[in-house]
Design a protein around this motif. Sequence first.
Motif, PDB file in Angstrom:
ATOM      1  N   ASP A   1       0.751  -1.291  -0.053  1.00  8.97           N
ATOM      2  CA  ASP A   1      -0.068  -0.059  -0.142  1.00  8.97           C
ATOM      3  C   ASP A   1       0.879   1.132   0.161  1.00  8.97           C
ATOM      4  O   ASP A   1       0.489   2.383  -0.626  1.00  8.97           O
ATOM      5  CB  ASP A   1      -0.905   0.032   1.063  1.00  8.97           C
ATOM      6  N   GLU A   2       2.079   1.439   0.736  1.00  9.49           N
ATOM      7  CA  GLU A   2       3.004   2.475   0.607  1.00  9.49           C
ATOM      8  C   GLU A   2       3.600   2.504  -0.640  1.00  9.49           C
ATOM      9  O   GLU A   2       3.465   3.735  -1.175  1.00  9.49           O
ATOM     10  CB  GLU A   2       3.925   2.175   1.756  1.00  9.49           C
TER      11      GLU A   2
ATOM     12  N   THR B   1       2.257   1.754  -3.617  1.00  7.58           N
ATOM     13  CA  THR B   1       1.226   2.269  -4.503  1.00  7.58           C
ATOM     14  C   THR B   1       1.009   3.720  -4.224  1.00  7.58           C
ATOM     15  O   THR B   1       0.988   4.569  -5.220  1.00  7.58           O
ATOM     16  CB  THR B   1      -0.303   1.492  -4.010  1.00  7.58           C
ATOM     17  N   GLU B   2       0.990   4.315  -2.969  1.00  4.33           N
ATOM     18  CA  GLU B   2       0.856   5.706  -2.780  1.00  4.33           C
ATOM     19  C   GLU B   2       2.043   6.405  -3.137  1.00  4.33           C
ATOM     20  O   GLU B   2       1.617   7.626  -3.734  1.00  4.33           O
ATOM     21  CB  GLU B   2       0.603   5.958  -1.096  1.00  4.33           C
TER      22      GLU B   2
END
Length: 346
Positions: free
Chosen positions: A234-235, A237-238
Amino acid sequence: MRPDTPAEDVDHTAEAARLERTAGLYPEDAEALLLRAAAHLELSGDRPAATRLYDRLLSSASDGSATLENPSLVRALKASNLWEYDHEAEARAIIDGVRAAAPRDPAPWVIVAEALESHDELEAAHDTFTEGARLLLTDVPEPPYTTHPLLYGRHRVRRMLGLAHDEWDALADTLHSMPVSLDELHDPKRVWSLGSDDPADLEAEISRLRAELGAYREALSRPFPVAMLHWPADELTELVEAYPALAAEYPSYDAHLATIEAALRELASSGTANLGVVPGTVPSYEAFAASEGASPADPTLLPQYATTLAARGLAVAWPPQRGAACWCGSQRPYGECHGEDVAGNR
């Protein structure tokens, strides 16, 4: 404290206070910072104050206000410190608890074993070093860098006890790279030569001490691992959405993980020791970039960010201990995840 500040010029009380203030500003790093503060307090001679810091960390974990990454390490350090100012019974009880907990990190084993050794409890120290080695090194093809002190300490105590070499002593000999062998460094008769009037004895001891100092300097020159930066899915992707210029560095999450594992194996094969993985987060990376006066989109910041995280004590040792979860966060054992073919490659 500046890295080039001579140890004798350090105001340990002031440095401990500075680290405590920093821990208040960065609660996510409080464990590593307060452990360093406690070490300075021990060096200053204020051992009760160091114990209060260890208790502060342990109580924050017990009341749920914080989570300790390595509670066994904190307990081991507390026990070692307590014994130095005549709290032997409490120290022994904590040491028994650390041994019963069987931590998968070698540092607590080394600390409690050395505490026993320094108080002439050689049999107990030997048993502790051996328990740790048996737990962490059985069926391990190559001892990780962090486990070397376990083998060296066990070798030293066995020499003091007059025990014959065994397989782990032989392994310790092969890991030791200094010009003077471990047998010489750990020879109980060395202390006798210090009181000798024979110049040849003294010259030989000076050579041994120089070799030992070289080993300490080698260890201190790498106080934190050479670490690869890992972005959780998720990091990552961000990060790429916020800074598209970094997409070239990270074409996909799977490629990112494969690159980390390949780089670590290449470093290990070239002889680089003390390797690790540090998890990154976008907010902390942005804060780091701001502190450097640079843009987070600059890919040259990434290795600097990884080194900074490692220096803050956030690295996970690579390769993970036998049976431990993989560094990638999959919760699968490393041997069944990114380390699946490690044994076959060795």
